[in-house]
Motif scaffolding. Structure first.
Motif, short mmCIF file in Angstrom:
data_model
loop_
_atom_site.label_atom_id
_atom_site.label_comp_id
_atom_site.label_asym_id
_atom_site.label_seq_id
_atom_site.Cartn_x
_atom_site.Cartn_y
_atom_site.Cartn_z
N PHE A 165 -9.12 14.33 2.98
CA PHE A 165 -10.25 13.44 2.77
C PHE A 165 -10.82 13.55 1.36
N THR A 215 -8.69 14.60 -1.79
CA THR A 215 -7.86 14.91 -2.95
C THR A 215 -6.99 13.74 -3.36
N LEU A 243 -3.35 11.62 -4.74
CA LEU A 243 -2.06 11.16 -4.27
C LEU A 243 -0.96 12.20 -4.42
N GLN A 247 1.98 2.58 -1.55
CA GLN A 247 2.11 1.85 -2.80
C GLN A 247 0.73 1.69 -3.44
N ASN A 248 -0.26 1.55 -2.59
CA ASN A 248 -1.61 1.48 -3.13
C ASN A 248 -2.37 2.71 -2.65
N PRO A 249 -2.45 3.70 -3.48
CA PRO A 249 -2.99 4.97 -3.01
C PRO A 249 -4.44 4.90 -2.58
N VAL A 250 -4.69 5.37 -1.40
CA VAL A 250 -6.06 5.51 -0.91
C VAL A 250 -6.34 6.99 -0.94
N VAL A 251 -7.26 7.39 -1.70
CA VAL A 251 -7.36 8.82 -1.94
C VAL A 251 -8.56 9.46 -1.28
N GLU A 252 -9.53 8.74 -0.89
CA GLU A 252 -10.72 9.39 -0.33
C GLU A 252 -10.72 9.38 1.20
N LEU A 253 -10.56 8.22 1.77
CA LEU A 253 -10.46 8.14 3.23
C LEU A 253 -9.01 7.87 3.58
N PRO A 254 -8.37 8.77 4.26
CA PRO A 254 -6.94 8.62 4.48
C PRO A 254 -6.64 7.50 5.46
N ASP A 255 -5.68 6.68 5.09
CA ASP A 255 -5.25 5.61 5.97
C ASP A 255 -4.01 6.12 6.72
N VAL A 256 -4.17 6.36 8.00
CA VAL A 256 -3.09 6.99 8.75
C VAL A 256 -1.88 6.08 8.90
N SER A 295 -0.47 4.53 6.36
CA SER A 295 0.36 4.60 5.17
C SER A 295 0.65 6.04 4.72
N LEU A 296 -0.05 6.99 5.28
CA LEU A 296 0.13 8.38 4.87
C LEU A 296 0.62 9.21 6.03
#
Lengths: 773, 288
Positions: free
Chosen positions: A669, A671, A673, A682-691, A693-694
């Motif tokens: 939650f 850190t 990429l 492809q579009n990094p979500v760095v604060e709230l993790p999108d389950v 894509s990660l």
């Protein structure tokens, strides 16, 4: 700094030399004399350790004076009344040398002798040589080439590493990886020398072999602890190997072949009787042969090349130049892509000199050691390289009956490492370290029954650490006045400035990153205490018992975290090791038997910031993965005519590993990429993790470290050998088997994939060796 | 061979046979420790403004990377105040390298400032659950003429992203979201101000896109978390990694957050009196 140490050591030398001169003057005043020299093999020039030197005064009822030669063949008898003497020098397997001398008042006679081999005694020589596995000289165990030949090895000749694994207290994690743990110490805490040159990884990736085959070594001194002041820089053990000089009279060659190994050795004179050469090349064959004869590929490869040139002087001193290269590469887990490789390059020169004008023995070394070490693990690459340029001077000198061994060293070390670590920042660094040191050890024999070796090592690394003074003492006591019954003891302080970092969470990893101990942190430190008893019960049968305790401080250990795979993040641990070795050895006639039991308890105590949160207490005590508690080894060898039968059985209780509760993937939650090895969007979500894509970061859900144990290990190796005399040599054919009972021994267990990796199963083999003389 | 030699050989063989008999007992080996503490790993967030809730729910695995074979699991989302429940649907996701994960989704409408419980249960009755309260609703953010995003909440702003349409040369356009929560400061009259620097954002995009590209900023996404949000940024990474380091999952591992997010176009909107006003929210652009 080097100049400072040169001056310091010269001062040392001057003081002792002056004291010796003063003593000589005093001796002269009472007209006493001395005799010294080197005892060697007349044919090969090899120094003979343990030769008996007796000085019998003719026409006098006084008791004889005597001593024995040391590792360099050096002896000295002092405080001799002028007169006529018979000098008798004897050694098992050699014709006794007798000489009549007349010592003038104040004369200091130099008498070096080359003993002629006695063919009539040769058959008994192997079995009756002094020493043996149950016989230790204040912590030092002398290993003879013949000892190596008794251990069944899948090659006709023996190997030092196979022999060492017979000894209680020496633990190998398996039959590959080349890692030895000695009395609780880790491989990077062991020090190994070849003719005075340091070798960082002397053992080959296949655990039966090392850079020290039986054919090449003249002998080795093995200290499992309690070593003297001459050795500084490691905190666990010392292996000091002396390589054989080439034959200075005749050309010889041998070639051997087995499914595991091919080897060629050749040697001969350069100038008849005055100088010699010896060269060897070895290469593993198991990678090529295993698919057909094991039905399973063993991706292990090693090779070594060795050459040594020696010049012998008339006074039995000598100078040599040696070069050695080793290369190892292998996948310790045969089913993975992970592999490790390492190389050693050694180049050095050594001179042993007994100056006519000086009553001292000089041993001088100049050498260069280089090691590179690399691995890949799941796409991550690491390498570590270290180079050491070293010179040392070692002097043996007597003042009256007190022997002094002292010397100094100066060296430079260069480090270069690169770690691309999963989930952590890329690390690489280059650095160097200058060091110098000196040592002094005396040998005192008050009263005849006690021999004490007090000493100290002093070293300084001006840019890195505070000066270090390491006092040590070793002693023997013959309570009944007989050499066959002795109490031995040793105690000392040891420091290590180098850190050999390996991720010991993973026993399958043989990669070691050498680097200086972190700046501002103290060096690793150990205190050793040994107490033992050794006794010859009757000719041929001897036993020994030795207990030991080691207190360890500031050991570098990998941080304990939940991240899967290698980490170079360090924490510090303290710890202790205690245990005991019991050895029973029978050496008589054609039968040899050695039975050993070893008990070792190794416990570390580590503190990390978050232990309190994790475990509810700030300090964790655990047994590291090399804590093999019980060990039994039995070795036997029997010669029957032209046949030799050997068997070796090893048993060891299981070693610790960490039993995870399970695994998951942690979603971050907070850190970036770069922390995500898989499923990076492809579009990094760095604060709230999108389950969607990660995948997340793999996590091992671990409880307390090393709370499980692997099953016990046992293995029986056997061999039978027959020799055939040929017109111009000897043909030796050996048949044998490794792991004869086909027991499924764990090499390690991969907790990440739930997969066990086994050691070699039953492997029969036939090997042959042709010796040309 | 002499009788003595034969006797010696027989002695050796006998000793070895005894040792093998003693030692050659099979031993059991249990690689995993019995786990009766953690049943599921639950990660993700519930978003009151999202049409669909997506949550990662995975049984604790017996190997590092799951192979796609998962046991039967029932995941339920429950509105605690009303007792309304919805069984979430499962969906298998593939992440390459033979790695799979199972996410659960539900279109159950969520209300801001309400409390929900997510329960994952195996057929043997072992269950983990996480309870989370969503934050109060708040006005959509305003983008002023200085390209500063104004978010009118007192606290709990956890995520700000500027969403770009990036068109690499010879390739289709794609969405790149650039984190900007680190550019946040407190506004003098309350709330938050987030300065968007497209120059800084471009350096971030440079790391994601190889080769030349064109880009333009399209949306601003903000998320505000509920009262039980844990500020991860001040917690040591190693603590976060610990099984019980940061978790609101009972009998399990992980963290389930509750948020209200808003996505607005990157432009300034004005009311009839030419005063800045929130632009209408719109669905967030994604690459799926």
């Amino acid at each position: 700094m080097a100049i400072l140490f040169l001056l310091l050591s010269l001062s040392f030398s001057t003081i002792i030399h002056q004291a010796a001169r003063t003593t000589a003057v005093t001796d002269n005043a009472i007209e006493q004399s001395s005799i010294q020299g080197i005892v060697s093999d007349h044919y090969s020039g090899r120094p003979l350790e343990g030769a008996n030197i007796v000085l019998h005064e003719l026409a006098s009822p006084d008791p004889d004076r005597g001593t024995s030669s040391d590792r360099n063949g050096f002896y000295r008898i002092t405080n001799i009344e002028p007169g006529s003497y018979e000098l008798v020098i004897s050694y098992i397997g050699y014709i006794t040398h007798r000489d009549t001398l007349r010592l003038e008042p104040g004369e200091h006679l130099q008498k070096s002798v080359g003993l002629e081999p006695d063919d009539l005694q040769l058959d008994e020589l192997i079995i009756e040589l002094p020493g043996g596995a149950a016989r230790r000289e204040v912590g030092r165990q002398r290993v003879q080439p013949a000892d190596l030949g008794r251990v069944p090895t899948p090659s006709v000749s023996g190997d030092l590493v196979s022999y060492l694994q017979v000894l209680p207290g020496v633990v190998a994690t398996g039959d590959r990886g080349g890692q030895l743990f000695i009395r609780g110490g880790t491989p990077s805490e062991n020090m190994a020398f070849v003719d005075g040159m340091m070798i960082y990884q002397p053992f080959h990736v296949l655990g039966f072999f090392s850079a020290f085959p039986e054919d090449l070594i003249a002998g080795a001194d093995f200290y499992a602890g309690g070593f003297g002041a001459k050795y500084s820089g490691r905190i666990s053990s010392v292996l000091d190997v002396q390589m054989r000089d080439g034959n200075r009279n005749d050309t010889e060659a041998s070639a051997s072949l087995s499914p595991f190994l091919g080897e060629v050795v050749a040697e001969g004179p350069i100038r008849q009787g005055r100088s010699s050469w010896i060269a060897s090349a070895r290469r593993s064959l198991i990678e090529e042969t295993s698919p057909s004869f094991l039905k399973k590929e063993q991706p292990l490869r090693f090779e070594s090349q060795y050459v040594k040139v020696t010049r012998f002087e008339e006074d039995h001193t000598r100078c040599s130049a040696t070069a050695m290269r080793t290369y190892d590469r292998g996948s310790l887990d045969y089913e993975s892509d992970y592999h490790v490789k390492w190389s050693n390059y050694l180049l050095g020169g050594r001179c042993l000199h007994l100056p006519e004008a000086m009553d001292m023995l000089l041993d001088m070394n100049v050498n260069l050691s280089y090691m590179s070490n690399a691995t890949n693990d799941r796409g991550m690459d690491f390498y570590s390289r270290i180079m050491r340029v070293h010179t040392d001077f070692n002097i043996t000198q007597f003042i009256r009956d007190i022997r002094f061994d002292y010397g100094f060293f100066v060296h430079m070390k260069y480090f270069n490492y690169s770690m691309q670590e999963l989930f952590h920042a890329f690390q690489d660094d280059k650095s160097s370290m200058q060091g110098a040191g000196t040592y002094l050890e005396a040998t005192l024999a008050p009263g005849g029954r006690v021999q004490i070796h007090p000493g100290a090592a002093f070293s300084i690394y001006p840019q890195d650490y505070a000066p270090s003074l390491e006092p040590r003492v070793r002693a023997t006591w013959a309570p009944f006045g007989r050499e066959t019954e002795q109490v031995t003891a040793a105690m000392g302080l040891y420091r290590q400035s180098l850190s050999g970092i390996s991720d010991m969470r993973d026993a399958g990893s043989a990669f070691v990153a050498w680097m200086p101990s972190p700046e501002g942190e103290p060096r690793s430190r150990a205190i050793h205490a040994l107490l033992g008893w050794q006794q010859t019960l009757f000719p041929g049968l001897q036993w020994s018992l030795e207990g030991y305790y080691k207190r360890l401080h500031h050991l570098p250990v990998a941080v304990w975290n939940t991240t899967a795979q290698f980490t170079t993040e360090l924490s510090r641990a303290n710890g202790h090791v205690y245990g005991g070795d019991l050895r029973l050895e029978y050496r008589r006639g054609h039968l040899y038997m050695l039975a050993g039991y070893g008990y070792t308890l190794t416990e570390y105590e580590a503190s990390q910031d978050h232990f309190n949160i994790w475990f509810g207490e700030p300090i964790q005590r655990y047994h590291p993965p090399h804590d093999r508690r019980h060990q039994i080894n039995v070795l036997s060898s029997l010669e029957a005519g032209s046949f030799t039968f050997s068997a070796r059985y090893q048993y060891g209780t299981g070693m610790p590993f960490t039993r995870p509760l399970g695994f998951d993937a942690i979603q971050d939650f907070s850190t970036t990429l770069t922390h995500y090895p898989f499923g990076a969007p492809q579009n990094p979500v760095v604060e709230l993790p999108d389950v969607r894509s990660l995948y997340g970061r793999p996590r091992v859900i671990m409880d307390r470290p090393y709370d499980g144990r692997l099953p016990a290990y046992h293995r029986l190796d056997i061999s039978a050998e027959r020799s055939f005399r040929l017109t111009s040599g000897l043909l030796r054919i050996q048949a044998g088997a490794v792991n004869t009972t086909n027991y499924d021994n764990f090499f390690y267990y991969d907790v990440y994939t739930q997969r066990r990796v086994d050691q070699i199963s039953f492997v029969p083999y036939i090997s042959m060796k042709l010796e040309y003389r | 061979m002499s009788g003595r030699v034969i006797k010696n050989m027989l002695t050796i063989l006998f000793l070895f046979a005894v040792m093998l008999f003693v030692a050659n007992c099979e031993q059991t080996f249990e690689p995993l420790k019995e786990n009766d503490r953690y049943f599921f790993s639950i990660y993700g967030y519930l978003d009151a403004t999202a049409d669909t809730q997506w949550v990662r729910v995975m049984p604790i695995q017996e190997q590092l990377y799951p192979d796609g074979e998962f046991p039967e699991v029932t995941v339920t989302l429950e509105h605690l105040e009303s007792g309304e429940k919805a069984v979430m649907n499962d969906s298998l996701f593939y992440f390459g390298h033979d790695i799979y994960a199972r996410n659960y989704w539900s279109t159950m409408p969520l209300e801001s400032a309400e409390t929900y419980r997510l329960t994952a249960e195996k057929t043997d009755g072992n269950a983990s659950h996480a309870t989370v309260t969503l934050p109060e609703d708040y006005p959509a953010p305003i983008i002023d003429t200085r390209e500063v995003v104004l978010v009118d909440v007192d606290d709990g702003l956890v995520d700000v992203q500027s969403i770009y349409i990036v068109t690499p040369q010879n390739s289709d356009p794609r969405v790149v979201s650039v984190p900007n929560v680190q550019s946040t400061s407190s506004a003098s009259d309350g709330g938050y101000e987030v300065s968007i620097s497209q120059g800084t954002d471009q350096r971030y995009i440079d790391r994601q896109i190889t080769g030349p590209y064109s880009f333009y900023i399209r949306q601003i996404y903000v998320a505000v978390a509920g009262p039980d949000w844990v500020d991860f940024s001040v917690i040591d990474d190693r603590v976060i990694e610990l099984p019980d380091g940061v978790s609101n999952v009972n009998s399990g591992l992980g963290y389930l957050a509750g948020i209200v997010s808003k996505t607005v176009p990157f432009r300034s909107c004005f009311d009839d009196e030419r005063r800045l006003t929130p632009c209408p929210t719109e669905p967030r652009l994604r690459n799926y």
